[in-house]
Design a protein around this motif. Structure first.
Motif, mmCIF file in Angstrom:
data_model
loop_
_atom_site.group_PDB
_atom_site.id
_atom_site.type_symbol
_atom_site.label_atom_id
_atom_site.label_comp_id
_atom_site.label_asym_id
_atom_site.label_seq_id
_atom_site.Cartn_x
_atom_site.Cartn_y
_atom_site.Cartn_z
ATOM 1 N N ILE A 1 0.868 -1.183 0.000
ATOM 2 C CA ILE A 1 0.000 0.000 0.000
ATOM 3 C C ILE A 1 0.900 1.227 0.000
ATOM 4 C CG2 ILE A 1 -1.636 1.358 1.361
ATOM 5 C CD1 ILE A 1 -2.871 -1.276 2.284
ATOM 6 N N ASN A 2 0.602 2.166 -0.904
ATOM 7 C CA ASN A 2 1.398 3.392 -1.024
ATOM 8 C C ASN A 2 0.611 4.571 -0.457
ATOM 9 O OD1 ASN A 2 1.905 5.985 -2.958
ATOM 10 N ND2 ASN A 2 3.795 4.962 -2.433
ATOM 11 N N MET A 3 1.261 5.328 0.430
ATOM 12 C CA MET A 3 0.672 6.549 0.999
ATOM 13 C C MET A 3 1.518 7.738 0.548
ATOM 14 S SD MET A 3 0.122 5.241 4.925
ATOM 15 C CE MET A 3 -0.444 6.829 5.484
ATOM 16 N N MET A 4 0.851 8.751 -0.012
ATOM 17 C CA MET A 4 1.567 9.971 -0.391
ATOM 18 C C MET A 4 0.809 11.168 0.185
ATOM 19 S SD MET A 4 3.136 11.182 -4.038
ATOM 20 C CE MET A 4 1.614 11.527 -4.866
ATOM 21 N N ILE A 5 1.448 11.854 1.154
ATOM 22 C CA ILE A 5 0.842 13.011 1.824
ATOM 23 C C ILE A 5 1.643 14.231 1.403
ATOM 24 C CG2 ILE A 5 0.423 14.126 4.030
ATOM 25 C CD1 ILE A 5 0.505 10.345 3.760
#
Length: 702
Positions: free
Chosen positions: A647-651
């Motif tokens: 899972i990729n998170m980009m904030i």
């Protein structure tokens, strides 16, 4: 006798050395000659590709054929495969699809033989491009997706990113906007660690276009603005003008005429800096066309401005068209007098222009005016004039057809030249095969000599290698020992973190139970005894009653607060946990008038109720709280995508940013990275002062 043996050994070694020198000289000469041929073939292919981009089709094809012949002669498969791909573009221009895919098949075969993955990628991309040009979109998508499956270190992230952009462009053509957006976002993810370049900015523009087509004007404006900011930084005025024009069209679709006009004016102001009067005039004409129905006065104003940039002598046909547009506007507003004046000006200019198309359109317009006035005789005369001019245009078309026939004849001559080139190529292939046979004999002799030489060299260096290997083994054992020690330290540190987290959860659970079972029970008992006071006694004294009610209200508040604290300390704080819903709800709570939050979630529909979900949610809470505390941001973007194995998170925020290297030893960043290390996750932070922050996290799915 010893002296004779000594002389023989010296003679033998001298002979070997002499043969070795001759052999190396032959090889060097061969390599030098081959390098020159390779450079010549590459140069021909480069010239062919340059001619292709300029649409000099015949020149491009002849250069590619010459490169093909030389590459075949000197067995340079990479050069031959590239020349075949250039030939494919030529045959596509000639609408000969059989030849297109025949040469591409040969190119693919050569690249597979040579295991050249970069070349294979070029073959599939070329196939897909030509399918797209011929509107075979499904076949184009199939080949682009095959290109994405090529896994090799020679394929760069930028090349994969370009393939995603190409796939997105095809989906846009097919009006499948969700898929197009998905692949544009994939392209941005691949380029996230690179400096923002032309491809990334172009992707922002494409996303703006797709969101505009799908009527998502808010996101369209967001991505147009992002691209615009980068073009402002680089000083690309031409692209700035285009984006302002796009924003003007966007707000026109939203019926916001004020903003639309503002952006159109900005676009025109930048076009004035470029000093391209023709483009500026066309810009005015476009704005006029947009306002024909909504604001005819503004439309006429822009038509007047456009006419200033045209030369009366050279561009009389353009000016005539402007007058015709004005006449149409006045006619639609029942201002027949003004319409006739504009039509008269157009007629006068059409005589100077000698443009049959303009004259034909004028005749038709005059016929319409006469008919509306009931002058049927004039209407008939103008209609007859229109028909005569129509026939003239048809005759002009005949002349064009004759010119096309002449062009076809010249094309046939070129075909004969190409046929001769193909024969030369066949002859070159035959010469090459003979040369290969001769080279094989030479190589066999050289190979035999090389074997003898190798045996002598092997015996000479055998003992030297033994000693070297022993030293290497000792060094490797020392390195392995150090690695084992380091791994033990790392594992112990991770175990300490896990133990700390576990102890913290147990402590929370114990506090929760204590609050609920003991303090909660005591408060319930106090309330029960308090309510046992004599009601008659309380009601007889007004002050006592108020004190009783206030105290009872305070007891209720304390009981509720203890219950809330107990729930917050509970081991599973989010029953029936749904990650996507939790993130969406959290984003809405965080958003306020000072902070706009944009949330994009892909692939989490079936990902529910697991320890990983809670872990992801806690990490997200921590990162967003950091933005609220420190960033002073006005925009926050949360992008979470589920892939096959992670899972990729980009904030991303537009806050004040910070120096990553200076703050790398901070407690917050260290704790974040250590928590991610417990589940084999990774974190990359990109931030500069006054430029905002991007945090990119990959969490594996076990």
């Amino acid at each position: 006798m010893k002296c004779a043996i000594h002389h023989r050994v010296i003679f033998f070694l001298s002979s070997i050395l002499l043969f070795a020198i001759c052999f190396v000289g032959c090889i060097q000469e061969k390599v030098s000659t081959t390098t020159k041929h390779v450079q010549h073939i590459d140069s021909l292919n480069t010239q062919a590709f340059s001619a292709l981009r300029k649409k000099a089709w015949e020149k491009s094809y002849m250069l590619a054929m010459k490169a093909d012949s030389f590459a075949t002669l000197h067995t340079y498969t990479n050069g031959q495969a590239r020349s075949l791909r250039i030939q494919a573009h030529y045959w596509n221009h000639k609408n000969n699809l059989d030849s297109v895919f025949n040469v591409l098949k040969r190119s693919e075969h050569l690249e597979k033989l040579n295991t050249n993955y970069k070349g294979l990628l070029a073959v599939y991309n070329t196939k897909a491009l030509l399918f797209k040009k011929n509107e075979f979109y499904d076949e184009a998508l199939e080949n682009y997706k095959i290109a994405l499956t090529i896994k090799d270190s020679s394929i760069t992230k930028q090349q994969r990113s370009s393939t995603h952009v190409n796939i997105a462009n095809v989906y846009t053509r097919k009006n499948i906007y969700d898929a197009a957006i998905h692949h544009y976002q994939k392209s941005l993810l691949l380029n996230k660690q690179e400096i923002v370049g032309r491809q990334t900015i172009a992707t922002y523009v494409n996303l703006g276009n797709v969101y505009s087509l799908s009527n998502n004007y808010k996101l369209a404006e967001f991505y147009y603005t992002k691209a615009l900011d980068h073009y402002k930084e680089t000083g690309n005025i031409a692209q700035e003008a285009k984006l302002y024009n796009n924003l003007g069209a966007l707000f026109y679709e939203k019926s916001d005429d004020e903003k639309s006009l503002k952006y159109f004016k900005k676009s025109i102001a930048l076009k004035e800096k470029i000093a391209d009067s023709f483009q500026l005039a066309n810009g005015y004409l476009n704005i006029a066309e947009l306002y024909v129905e909504k604001n005819t006065e503004l439309a006429i104003n822009y038509l007047d401005k456009a006419s200033l940039f045209f030369n009366t002598q050279k561009d009389s046909s353009y000016i005539a068209k402007i007058h015709i547009s004005k006449a149409t506007i006045f006619q639609n507003n029942n201002q027949i007098g003004k319409a006739k004046q504009e039509l008269a000006k157009a007629i006068a200019l059409s005589k100077k222009a000698s443009n049959l198309t303009v004259e034909r359109y004028l005749a038709k317009k005059q016929s319409e005016f006469a008919l509306s006035e009931g002058n049927y005789k004039k209407a008939y005369e103008y209609q007859r004039m229109y028909e005569v001019l129509n026939d003239s245009v048809f005759n002009e078309q005949k002349l064009w057809e004759m010119a096309a026939s002449e062009k076809e004849y010249l094309s046939q001559v070129k075909k004969v030249e190409i046929s001769l080139l193909e024969k030369e190529r066949a002859l070159a292939e035959e010469i090459a095969s003979r040369k290969q046979a001769e080279n094989k004999k030479l190589y066999s002799y050289l190979f035999a000599f090389a074997i003898i030489l190798c045996l002598v060299v092997i015996i000479a260096i055998y003992f030297y290698k033994l000693k070297k290997v022993a030293n290497q083994l000792a060094d490797q054992q020392e390195i392995l020992l150090k690695q084992k020690i380091q791994n033990l330290v790392d594992n112990q540190e991770i175990e300490i973190i896990n133990a700390t987290l576990s102890a913290r959860e147990k402590e929370k659970e114990a506090i929760s139970k204590e609050l609920h079972n003991n303090i909660g029970s005591l408060l319930t008992s106090v309330k029960f005894h308090f309510q046992a006071f004599d009601k008659q006694l309380i009601e007889t004294h007004d002050g006592t009653k108020k004190l009783y009610e206030k105290t009872n209200h305070i007891l209720d508040s304390v009981t509720d607060e203890v219950r809330n604290i107990s729930h917050r300390f509970d081991k599973d704080p989010i029953p029936n946990f749904n990650l996507e819903n939790a993130i969406t709800s959290f984003s809405k709570k965080v958003e306020n008038k000072n902070l706009k939050v944009q949330t994009m979630i892909h692939g989490l529909e079936t990902f529910q109720n697991s320890q990983t979900s809670i872990f992801i949610f806690r990490i997200l809470q921590e990162l967003v709280n950091n933005v609220l505390k420190h960033a002073e941001a006005s925009e926050l973007s949360i992008n979470i995508t589920r892939n096959s194995d992670h899972i990729n998170m980009m904030i991303e925020d537009n806050g004040k940013g910070f120096n990553v290297q200076k703050n790398e030893s901070g407690i917050g960043l260290k704790n974040l990275k250590k928590q991610l290390a417990t589940i084999d996750g990774s974190c990359h932070i990109d931030s500069k002062e006054s430029r905002g922050t991007i945090v990119n996290i990959d969490i594996p799915i076990h």
